[in-house]
Design a protein around this motif. Structure first.
Motif, PDB file in Angstrom:
ATOM      1  N   PHE A 100       4.892  -8.788  -8.017  1.00 17.92           N
ATOM      2  CA  PHE A 100       4.481  -9.225  -6.686  1.00 17.92           C
ATOM      3  C   PHE A 100       3.793 -10.590  -6.743  1.00 17.92           C
ATOM      4  CE2 PHE A 100       1.336  -9.199  -3.170  1.00 17.92           C
ATOM      5  CZ  PHE A 100       2.240  -9.223  -2.128  1.00 17.92           C
ATOM      6  N   LEU A 101       3.215 -10.950  -7.882  1.00 21.51           N
ATOM      7  CA  LEU A 101       2.553 -12.236  -8.020  1.00 21.51           C
ATOM      8  C   LEU A 101       3.521 -13.386  -7.770  1.00 21.51           C
ATOM      9  CD1 LEU A 101       0.065 -13.886  -8.743  1.00 21.51           C
ATOM     10  CD2 LEU A 101       0.719 -13.682 -11.173  1.00 21.51           C
ATOM     11  N   GLU A 102       4.765 -13.240  -8.211  1.00 17.06           N
ATOM     12  CA  GLU A 102       5.753 -14.292  -7.983  1.00 17.06           C
ATOM     13  C   GLU A 102       6.091 -14.410  -6.497  1.00 17.06           C
ATOM     14  OE1 GLU A 102       9.069 -14.639 -10.723  1.00 17.06           O
ATOM     15  OE2 GLU A 102       8.133 -13.135 -12.008  1.00 17.06           O
ATOM     16  N   VAL A 103       6.113 -13.292  -5.793  1.00 15.58           N
ATOM     17  CA  VAL A 103       6.346 -13.327  -4.349  1.00 15.58           C
ATOM     18  C   VAL A 103       5.189 -14.051  -3.649  1.00 15.58           C
ATOM     19  CG1 VAL A 103       6.678 -11.941  -2.268  1.00 15.58           C
ATOM     20  CG2 VAL A 103       7.682 -11.200  -4.438  1.00 15.58           C
TER      21      VAL A 103
ATOM     22  N   GLU B   7       0.826  -1.208   0.000  1.00 20.17           N
ATOM     23  CA  GLU B   7       0.000   0.000   0.000  1.00 20.17           C
ATOM     24  C   GLU B   7       0.859   1.257   0.000  1.00 20.17           C
ATOM     25  OE1 GLU B   7      -4.047  -1.615   2.287  1.00 20.17           O
ATOM     26  OE2 GLU B   7      -2.395  -0.718   3.447  1.00 20.17           O
ATOM     27  N   ALA B   8       1.947   1.229   0.737  1.00 15.48           N
ATOM     28  CA  ALA B   8       2.842   2.396   0.750  1.00 15.48           C
ATOM     29  C   ALA B   8       3.487   2.602  -0.618  1.00 15.48           C
ATOM     30  CB  ALA B   8       3.908   2.210   1.828  1.00 15.48           C
ATOM     31  N   ARG B   9       3.882   1.509  -1.254  1.00 18.37           N
ATOM     32  CA  ARG B   9       4.496   1.620  -2.573  1.00 18.37           C
ATOM     33  C   ARG B   9       3.467   2.019  -3.622  1.00 18.37           C
ATOM     34  NH1 ARG B   9       8.651  -3.220  -3.667  1.00 18.37           N
ATOM     35  NH2 ARG B   9       9.084  -1.817  -5.408  1.00 18.37           N
ATOM     36  N   PHE B  10       2.199   1.609  -3.410  1.00 17.33           N
ATOM     37  CA  PHE B  10       1.147   2.022  -4.340  1.00 17.33           C
ATOM     38  C   PHE B  10       0.935   3.540  -4.271  1.00 17.33           C
ATOM     39  CE2 PHE B  10      -3.435   2.984  -4.874  1.00 17.33           C
ATOM     40  CZ  PHE B  10      -3.560   2.716  -6.219  1.00 17.33           C
ATOM     41  N   LYS B  11       0.973   4.048  -3.047  1.00 13.64           N
ATOM     42  CA  LYS B  11       0.829   5.499  -2.893  1.00 13.64           C
ATOM     43  C   LYS B  11       1.999   6.242  -3.530  1.00 13.64           C
ATOM     44  CE  LYS B  11      -1.890   5.209   1.376  1.00 13.64           C
ATOM     45  NZ  LYS B  11      -1.918   5.526   2.826  1.00 13.64           N
ATOM     46  N   ALA B  12       3.158   5.572  -3.494  1.00 13.06           N
ATOM     47  CA  ALA B  12       4.333   6.198  -4.120  1.00 13.06           C
ATOM     48  C   ALA B  12       4.340   6.007  -5.622  1.00 13.06           C
ATOM     49  CB  ALA B  12       5.610   5.620  -3.517  1.00 13.06           C
ATOM     50  N   GLY B  13       3.410   5.179  -6.123  1.00 15.62           N
ATOM     51  CA  GLY B  13       3.303   4.989  -7.560  1.00 15.62           C
ATOM     52  C   GLY B  13       4.251   3.976  -8.137  1.00 15.62           C
ATOM     53  N   THR B  14       4.850   3.122  -7.293  1.00 17.81           N
ATOM     54  CA  THR B  14       5.815   2.148  -7.811  1.00 17.81           C
ATOM     55  C   THR B  14       5.184   0.785  -8.099  1.00 17.81           C
ATOM     56  OG1 THR B  14       6.423   1.532  -5.547  1.00 17.81           O
ATOM     57  CG2 THR B  14       7.737   3.252  -6.624  1.00 17.81           C
ATOM     58  N   VAL B  15       3.952   0.542  -7.585  1.00 21.56           N
ATOM     59  CA  VAL B  15       3.242  -0.696  -7.898  1.00 21.56           C
ATOM     60  C   VAL B  15       1.827  -0.345  -8.313  1.00 21.56           C
ATOM     61  CG1 VAL B  15       4.618  -2.113  -6.308  1.00 21.56           C
ATOM     62  CG2 VAL B  15       2.482  -1.035  -5.517  1.00 21.56           C
TER      63      VAL B  15
ATOM     64  N   SER C  34      12.001  -6.417  -4.527  1.00 21.00           N
ATOM     65  CA  SER C  34      12.467  -5.109  -4.040  1.00 21.00           C
ATOM     66  C   SER C  34      13.323  -4.396  -5.080  1.00 21.00           C
ATOM     67  CB  SER C  34      13.260  -5.282  -2.736  1.00 21.00           C
ATOM     68  OG  SER C  34      12.447  -5.845  -1.726  1.00 21.00           O
ATOM     69  N   ALA C  35      14.048  -5.197  -5.874  1.00 22.95           N
ATOM     70  CA  ALA C  35      14.880  -4.614  -6.930  1.00 22.95           C
ATOM     71  C   ALA C  35      14.093  -4.323  -8.197  1.00 22.95           C
ATOM     72  CB  ALA C  35      16.049  -5.544  -7.249  1.00 22.95           C
ATOM     73  N   GLY C  36      12.792  -4.681  -8.183  1.00 22.62           N
ATOM     74  CA  GLY C  36      11.962  -4.414  -9.353  1.00 22.62           C
ATOM     75  C   GLY C  36      12.168  -5.380 -10.489  1.00 22.62           C
TER      76      GLY C  36
END
Length: 392
Positions: A353-356, A136-144, A347-349
């Motif tokens: 996330f599906l694989e995680v 959720e934090a990364r979504f807010k940052a626009g990275t996911v 984390s390295a992009g």
């Protein structure tokens, strides 16, 4: 001892008391019987010569002694059969106690397996919630993307739903333990404990004579002995029965002067009875006892075969499960390493996330399977100890 409150165990104990009482009763058949049969009567009759009515009182205080001579072993075989049935009932009580103990242990270890499973699910929920917060934090940052957030939320909800189902299973097992210990369902509280102990080592080369410790086999063997004794009783019924009788007492017309030497009476005699018309019935009864002896003999043989199979299944099952658990523990290590790598790559992009999520699911499944295998090993160990009569 909470198992003492189990109703099945109480019923088996009552049956043992019944068999003991019958055995005591049968042993009295070898002793003479002594009966006291007092009686009093008044009779009237008319004197034909004088036309007057005469009243007569008779008071008797006799002691009757009787003894059946056991010429053909009938009484001895009756006592033998009753003693065998008593021993069978005692062994049945021990078998019931052993079975109850095994059932209680099985249920307890199943409960501990559920606790271990709950602990893994709770741990997984904590980790998935942490992952959800991170996504959720990364979504807010626009990275996911929002898809990753939705997947993380799904994983949390799925694990929570599984935990509720496991809690239901735990409740049922606690209720089963309550019934096994003679309590009402809902009347027992068992604290959670996720630690599964090491499985005791039972040597594979157990001699077959240890199966003689099984109380159910001893009970079956005593049933065979009882049925064999009944054949002797049925055979003896074809022969004459000799009874010796003796009696003595006082017989007079008035209670006030009854105890006098001139009122003393006695008798001595014997009787011999031989069945004539009932021969067909006696043959049918003998044939029935022979058939019953054959039936319980075959049942005893089958019980031995089942006991040997249970012991062999337990020994082989423990060996297979131990090897399977060892392999599963290696799978847990590999799944944990895979998850660590996938998280670093996410984390390295480098991956989605599906694989995680897939690697997290794999790790949880392998851990739960490992706990299940340990629980199965404990259950099979209980079965094996039961098959060996409670020890080895």
């Amino acid at each position: 001892d909470t198992s003492a409150q189990n109703l099945s165990l109480k019923a088996a104990a009552a049956r043992l008391n019944e068999a003991r009482a019958i055995s005591r009763s049968s042993r009295t058949a070898v002793l003479p019987s002594l009966d006291f049969n007092p009686s009093a009567s008044r009779s009237t009759f008319r004197n034909q010569a004088t036309g007057s009515t005469i009243k007569s009182d008779t008071i008797s205080l006799p002691l009757d002694l009787a003894y059946e001579v056991d010429l053909w072993g009938k009484v001895r075989r009756q006592v033998e059969g009753a003693n065998a049935r008593e021993a069978a009932a005692e062994a049945s009580l021990a078998a019931t106690r052993l079975s109850l103990t095994a059932d209680t242990a099985q249920t307890y270890w199943a409960l501990r397996g559920i606790d271990a499973d709950r602990s893994l699910l709770q741990e997984s929920i904590v980790l998935r919630k942490e992952t959800l917060s991170l996504i959720e934090a990364r979504f807010k940052a626009g990275t996911v993307s929002a898809l990753d957030v939705s997947r993380a939320q799904t994983e949390v909800a799925t694990a929570e739903a599984e935990l509720i189902g496991v809690d239901r299973q735990r409740s049922e097992l606690v209720n089963a333990l309550a019934v096994l210990t003679g309590k009402n369902a809902g009347g027992l509280q068992v604290a959670a404990d996720a630690n599964l102990p090491n499985v005791p080592n039972i040597p594979s080369g157990i001699p077959a004579d240890l199966l003689l410790r099984r109380p159910d086999l001893f009970a079956a063997e005593r049933q065979v002995a009882s049925a064999n004794a009944e054949i002797g009783v049925a055979e003896a019924a074809f022969y004459p029965a000799l009874r010796l009788r003796a009696g003595g007492g006082f017989d007079g017309g008035s209670l006030s002067n009854l105890i006098q030497s001139n009122n003393l009476v006695w008798s001595l005699g014997s009787s011999l009875t031989y069945p004539i018309i009932g021969q067909q019935n006696l043959r049918a009864q003998r044939d029935a006892t022979i058939a019953r002896h054959q039936a319980v003999t075959e049942e005893y043989k089958q019980s031995v075969l089942v006991a040997l199979r249970e012991a062999e299944d337990g020994l082989k099952g423990l060996d297979y499960l131990q090897r399977q658990e060892n392999a599963q523990n290696e799978a847990v290590k590999a799944a944990q390493n895979t998850l660590n790598i996938s998280r670093e790559r996410f984390s390295a992009g480098l991956i989605s996330f599906l694989e995680v999520v897939d690697t997290e699911r794999t790790l949880l499944a392998t851990k739960r399977q490992a706990a299940s295998l340990r629980t199965q090993r404990l259950a099979v160990t209980v079965n094996l100890i039961k098959a060996l009569g409670g020890s080895w």
